[in-house]
Enzyme design. Structure first.
Site, mmCIF file in Angstrom:
data_model
loop_
_atom_site.group_PDB
_atom_site.id
_atom_site.type_symbol
_atom_site.label_atom_id
_atom_site.label_comp_id
_atom_site.label_asym_id
_atom_site.label_seq_id
_atom_site.Cartn_x
_atom_site.Cartn_y
_atom_site.Cartn_z
ATOM 1 C CE1 TYR A 1 -6.040 2.428 -4.592
ATOM 2 C CE2 TYR A 1 -8.374 2.762 -4.140
ATOM 3 C CZ TYR A 1 -7.150 2.216 -3.788
ATOM 4 O OH TYR A 1 -7.026 1.465 -2.649
ATOM 5 C CB CYS B 1 27.484 -8.473 8.504
ATOM 6 S SG CYS B 1 29.126 -8.873 7.872
ATOM 7 C CE1 TYR C 1 -2.643 -2.550 -1.828
ATOM 8 C CE2 TYR C 1 -3.964 -4.488 -2.334
ATOM 9 C CZ TYR C 1 -3.874 -3.160 -1.957
ATOM 10 O OH TYR C 1 -5.017 -2.438 -1.721
ATOM 11 C CD GLU D 1 -1.883 0.763 -3.931
ATOM 12 O OE1 GLU D 1 -1.322 1.230 -2.908
ATOM 13 O OE2 GLU D 1 -3.090 0.447 -3.956
ATOM 14 C CG ASP E 1 -3.202 -4.127 2.021
ATOM 15 O OD1 ASP E 1 -4.385 -4.096 2.416
ATOM 16 O OD2 ASP E 1 -2.339 -3.313 2.379
ATOM 17 C CB CYS F 1 0.194 2.308 7.637
ATOM 18 S SG CYS F 1 1.883 1.928 7.099
ATOM 19 C CB CYS G 1 -0.918 0.000 1.217
ATOM 20 S SG CYS G 1 -1.923 1.494 1.368
#
Length: 231
Positions: A86, A222, A138, A98, A133, A201, A55
């Site tokens: 969208y 590392c 995605y 996205e 999602d 989020c 997202c």
């Protein structure tokens, strides 16, 4: 039905929606956090990098908070449909993911530092999803703007694959390709989490980290920490 179809199948150019010759919406002039122009031309000496890591609301915030970033812009990349919306991208019928466009100052930060932020801010082994999602939009992706970016992105993928494998994760599914057209997303998506601080989020890292790399030492990086494998 529009949002539930074609979650795990990338359309061919023939299957993809046709799109339109011109964008169907405008994009704001300025970044709401940084105050910088969203779209180019950008000041001389800055460098463009493009990433997809789930997202784009949360992904963009990760990058605008990073040192040396001049501006960020969310949009759609890696597909076939010209100037998609969208809703069209979410249908799975455009082929786009996205994406976040990151414009940065190489005197302050490096492409390697942005790659490190990219790999450690999401789970690159999940295919056509990121967390909850689900959908081709995605998928994890790096779209490069030079042979040097391409080579460094591929080297970084190999370095992270090594530590992810040793931590119990599967194969990285991130696509690394030369950048094609980047179509800015609608105005309400730009800096979404600045406008909506409590907004959703959906990205999250694996906890697997590498020491700070340079363009030439990915193979010698590392691990600095390893998270437990997700159940």
């Amino acid at each position: 039905m529009l949002f539930s179809r074609h979650k795990n199948h990338l359309p061919t150019p023939e299957e993809a929606l046709k799109g339109r010759a011109e964008p169907g919406f405008s994009v704001p002039d300025r970044h709401t956090v940084l105050g910088t122009p969203l779209t180019g031309p950008y000041p001389e000496g800055l460098v463009v990098a493009d990433f997809g890591l789930g997202c784009f609301w949360g992904a963009e915030r990760k990058f605008w908070q990073a040192p040396g970033v001049f501006t960020t812009l969310v949009g759609y990349q890696g597909g076939h449909t010209q100037n998609p919306t969208y809703e069209e991208v979410c249908s799975g019928l455009t082929g786009h993911t996205e994406a976040v466009r990151v414009v940065y100052d190489p005197a302050v930060t490096s492409y390697g530092a942005l790659l490190k932020l990219f790999w450690e801010s999401h789970n690159p082994t999940q295919g056509f999803r990121q967390g909850n999602d689900v959908g081709t939009q995605y998928r994890s992706a790096i779209y490069t703007h030079s042979p040097e970016q391409q080579a460094e992105a591929e080297s970084s993928r190999a370095a992270y694959q090594s530590v992810l494998t040793s931590s119990g994760y599967g194969d990285i599914t991130t696509e690394i390709l030369p950048a094609g057209p980047f179509y800015p997303a609608e105005a309400y998506h730009q800096q979404y989490l600045d406008k909506n601080p409590a907004g959703y989020c959906g990205i999250g890292g694996t906890g697997v980290k590498l020491s700070a790399p340079s363009a030439t030492n990915w193979g010698r990086s590392c691990p600095t920490g390893v998270a437990p494998v997700d159940e």
